[in-house]
Every structure is written in structure tokens, then in C-alpha cells.
Design a protein around this motif. Structure first.
Motif, mmCIF file in Angstrom:
data_model
loop_
_atom_site.group_PDB
_atom_site.id
_atom_site.type_symbol
_atom_site.label_atom_id
_atom_site.label_comp_id
_atom_site.label_asym_id
_atom_site.label_seq_id
_atom_site.Cartn_x
_atom_site.Cartn_y
_atom_site.Cartn_z
ATOM 1 N N ALA A 1 0.833 -1.211 0.000
ATOM 2 C CA ALA A 1 0.000 0.000 0.000
ATOM 3 C C ALA A 1 0.861 1.250 0.000
ATOM 4 N N SER A 2 2.013 1.177 0.650
ATOM 5 C CA SER A 2 2.937 2.311 0.692
ATOM 6 C C SER A 2 4.303 1.787 1.118
ATOM 7 N N ALA A 3 5.327 2.570 0.863
ATOM 8 C CA ALA A 3 6.682 2.197 1.263
ATOM 9 C C ALA A 3 7.554 3.432 1.245
ATOM 10 N N SER A 4 8.534 3.475 2.126
ATOM 11 C CA SER A 4 9.444 4.618 2.172
ATOM 12 C C SER A 4 10.778 4.324 1.503
ATOM 13 N N THR A 5 11.062 3.042 1.209
ATOM 14 C CA THR A 5 12.274 2.649 0.490
ATOM 15 C C THR A 5 11.928 1.595 -0.543
ATOM 16 N N LEU A 6 12.801 1.422 -1.519
ATOM 17 C CA LEU A 6 12.609 0.365 -2.510
ATOM 18 C C LEU A 6 12.611 -1.000 -1.834
#
Length: 448
Positions: free
Chosen positions: A117-122
């Protein structure tokens, strides 16, 4: 030559009908500059010091919970079983492969991978996808001396390939005498950061020490190959569980994969014969029955003669029962290579997964040297090619060949037309800041 931007459906249809276009590719040519070194590929090396949809009815499950994805397809991991025939399921694990306690099958319509749904890093985007996908980088020993390099590499990636430190000339510089230090440093750093490692590469025509490249006699070369594979895999056993067993065994008249595909001359082909490939995989399987064993090559991403040749070669291996688990698409895009669209990549990857194999992007960079690839095209390729892999559950990993532009091997390799200037080929700039290429890759991993 630039490929036209077809839709995935049209491309797959034309491909199946035997339509052929020129391809991309110059893989793993290696060059080094200040510790930054290149991939593997079709020709010369110059080293540097120390551098050495889911369709309806398809299901996959995650920890017993299901998550819908259109058309009634559900998604899940951890103990799911993937079978053959219609409604195949897709299992996941920390390696992006089979689920814990699950099995992987072929046939039918495999379900789509479900994005986070979301992520702050690959790395987070890959780990939260269902099934997960490994996000990797080529790591150099020189790079690990830089704190920013280590910070970005560890935060953004879950998978490591040594740029040069695990190639033959680095590990076995003299016959029977092995040098493990540089490779061990990379492997140990990766494990400290909870990253998986792919060994690269056991058998390759390039970056061989002189004693090996000049060896004669079938028995001598076979014995040397057996010793090298056995010793290297044995040393890294339980730390490295995936290997590029054979690298770039096929060549064409041009680096784009066009013209007269054939087996590449090498000490292995010349002295052992074409069955050296089967033999290398068999030796690797004997050494580690649990390891994933890959064939790796460049210019097999677009529609061209080389990918057809490699496909038939690999299909023959599968038919003969050779223990091969997957195929690595190097994905070096831009001069001197061709340009491959996401649709081209998706169609080619599907051919190999239909054989029951895994695929992965093993060495991705897209360079803008010589003005051949525009900024807009680069962004589109990064998004669409990553998306093509991400949508295919049996595409288990995406590895970028380096961390930032300043350390790219392409900068000082003459074939890339960079003339010592930045290739602008990766996801981070010289100051390790995220570029728009990073944003496009992230969007693809999040299904945007």
C-alpha cells in the motif's frame, strides 16, 4: 535502434507470431574507475585497482489472509502452493521464490503480484509486495569504504551482487590458490544488513586469469572448472544460496543481439565443447543441492535473434534435465545496447517462466551517453521494465548495477559513449540523492 512503444498485449501477440525486431544489449563488459567497476558482458575488460493478473480464478495467499485484486483473484503467501493447470497460485518467501512449505508449479495463469500500500524505500516496497520481490544492487569493495554509499545501499536494497570480487580472476588468481578476502567483506557486510547474496559468476569467458584462459586439453579445463566451482561454492555455502553459474555463453555479430547468434568462443567451449554449460550446472548442483542456479546474459530483453537462441538453448537444458532454476536478464539499456520496452521484456520473460523457470533483472542500468536515450525515454523505460518484472510473480529480483551515477562502470567504458562523463544511468546522483528515476521505479513497485 529504438523499439516502438507497443502495448503489452500487442507485443505478446506479435512475439508469439514470430515477429522479430532488433534487440538491446551489451551486458557485463567491465571497466573500473576509482573502485567503481562494471558488469559482465560481451567483450573487453579493463579493471581498476582494488575494484576488483492475475486472471480470474488465479489465487495466491498470504499468512492465511486473502487480498482481492480484481476479477476475483486473491493473493496470499507463506505456505501457499503453486500447482499446474488453471488457477495456479503463487507462493512467496523471503527470497521471492517458493513460499514456506509451499511448492511452485507451472502452467495455467499465474496470479499477479500485489503491491504494498505504501513504502518509504525500494527495499520496503519489495518486502511488502505479495509475493515479495528482492531489490538488489551491485556492490563494490571500494564503495563500502564510503559511509553514504553504505547507508543508501543498506537502506534501499535487500539483495547484493559483488561487482567484480567474486569473478574468477579475483577469487583464483593462480591455479588452485584462492583469495577470499574482498569477496568475504562484501558477503559479510550484506549478511550484517540482512541482505541475501547472489554469487556472480562461476563460469565466464571474461575476467579469467591468464593461466586459465590459456589452458589446453579437455581433461585439464574440465578439472579446473570443477575445482573452481566446487571450491567457490563450498567456501560460500550457507551464506550464498543463488549463483550465476554460466554467464554470457552466447554472442551475436552486434552488441544489440542481432546477427548470427552462436556459442561464444572461450577456453571452456574450445576445450570441452558445448556441453560445458550442462556440466557446469551439474557440478554446481552436486556442490549445493539447495542453491538456485541461473544462466545470465545480456541482449535477451528485446525481440531479437539472440533471445531466440538463448531460449532454445535453455529449453534444451530443461528438456535434458539439467538443474537450471532461472535466467537473469542483465538489462543494460542504452549505447551500445538497444532499447527494450516494458512490453518486449514482459513477453520475453514469459517465455522462460513458461518453461517453469524463474527470471530476474540482474544488472539494470539505463545510460544517457551520446544523447541516444532521452531523459523522458529513460524514465519510461525504468518504470515500464520494472513494472513488467513486478507483475510477473516468477520474476524474483531486480538488481541495479551500482548505487549512484558517479560510481557507474559505464562512465569510463568507451563502448557507452560517455567519454569519461557521467552516464546518468542509475537511481541516485553523485551526492546520493534520489533522482526522478528512483521515483519511477518506486511507482512501478507500488503499482502506480
Amino acid at each position: 535502434m529504438r523499439s516502438a512503444p507497443f502495448t503489452l498485449l500487442l507485443s505478446a501477440f506479435l512475439f508469439a507470431a514470430g515477429c522479430s525486431d532488433s534487440g538491446d544489449g551489451n551486458g557485463d563488459e567491465t571497466t573500473g574507475s576509482g573502485g567503481a567497476t562494471g558488469g559482465t558482458g560481451g567483450g573487453t575488460t579493463s579493471g581498476s585497482s582494488g575494484a576488483t493478473s492475475g486472471s480470474g480464478g488465479a489465487t495466491s495467499a498470504s499468512s492465511g489472509a486473502t487480498s482481492g485484486s480484481g476479477g476475483g483473484a486473491t493473493s496470499a503467501s507463506s505456505g501457499a502452493t503453486s500447482g499446474s493447470g488453471g488457477g495456479a497460485t503463487s507462493a512467496s518467501s523471503g527470497t521471492g521464490g517458493e513460499g514456506a512449505g509451499g511448492s511452485d508449479g507451472a502452467g495455467g495463469g499465474a496470479s499477479a503480484r500485489v503491491p504494498a500500500a505504501s513504502a518509504s524505500t525500494l527495499r520496503e516496497a519489495g518486502e511488502k509486495a505479495n509475493p515479495p520481490i528482492l531489490i538488489g544492487a551491485a556492490i563494490s569493495g571500494g564503495g563500502l569504504g564510503n559511509n553514504d554509499y553504505k547507508r543508501v545501499a543498506g537502506a534501499e536494497h535487500s539483495y547484493v551482487t559483488a561487482e567484480n570480487e567474486m569473478k574468477w580472476d579475483s577469487l583464483e588468481p593462480s591455479a588452485g590458490n584462492f583469495s577470499w578476502g574482498s569477496a568475504d567483506n562484501i558477503v559479510n557486510w550484506a549478511r550484517q544488513n540482512n541482505m541475501k547474496i547472489k554469487g556472480h559468476t562461476l563460469v565466464w569467458h571474461n575476467q579469467l586469469p591468464g593461466w586459465m584462459s590459456s589452458m589446453t586439453g579437455k581433461d585439464n579445463v574440465t578439472a579446473a572448472m570443477r575445482r573452481h566451482i566446487t571450491q567457490v561454492m563450498g567456501h560460500f555455502k550457507d551464506r550464498v544460496d543463488t549463483w550465476d553459474v554460466v554467464n554470457e555463453a552466447v554472442q551475436t555479430d552486434s552488441d544489440t543481439g542481432v546477427g548470427n547468434p552462436r556459442m561464444r568462443p572461450s577456453v571452456f567451449l574450445n576445450q570441452i565443447g558445448e556441453n560445458y554449460i550442462d556440466l557446469a550446472f551439474q557440478i554446481a548442483r552436486e556442490q549445493d543441492p539447495k542453491a538456485k542456479l541461473y544462466y545470465n546474459d545480456y541482449s535477451i530483453d528485446a525481440r531479437n535473434a539472440k533471445v531466440d537462441f538463448v531460449y532454445n538453448m535453455v529449453k534444451g537444458m530443461v528438456d535434458r534435465g539439467v538443474p537450471i532454476d532461472g535466467v537473469g536478464f542483465q538489462m543494460h539499456i542504452g549505447p551500445p545496447n538497444n532499447e527494450a520496452t516494458g512490453a518486449d521484456v514482459a513477453a520475453n520473460m514469459k517465455r522462460f517462466t513458461d518453461l517453469g523457470l524463474e527470471v530476474l533483472i540482474s544488472e539494470m542500468d539505463i545510460n544517457r551517453c551520446g544523447g541516444v536515450v532521452t531523459a523522458e525515454e529513460q524514465l519510461a523505460y525504468y518504470h515500464d521494465i520494472v513494472e513488467a518484472c513486478f507483475k510477473l510473480p516468477k520474476c524474483t529480483a531486480i538488481t541495479f548495477w551500482g548505487i549512484n551515477d558517479g560510481r557507474s562502470w559505464l562512465n569510463s567504458w568507451s563502448g557507452a559513449l560517455c567519454n569519461g562523463q557521467s552516464s546518468q544511468s542509475l537511481l541516485f546522483n553523485d551526492q546520493y540523492g534520489k533522482k526522478e528515476t528512483y521515483n519511477r521505479v518506486m511507482n512501478a513497485l507500488l503499482g502506480k
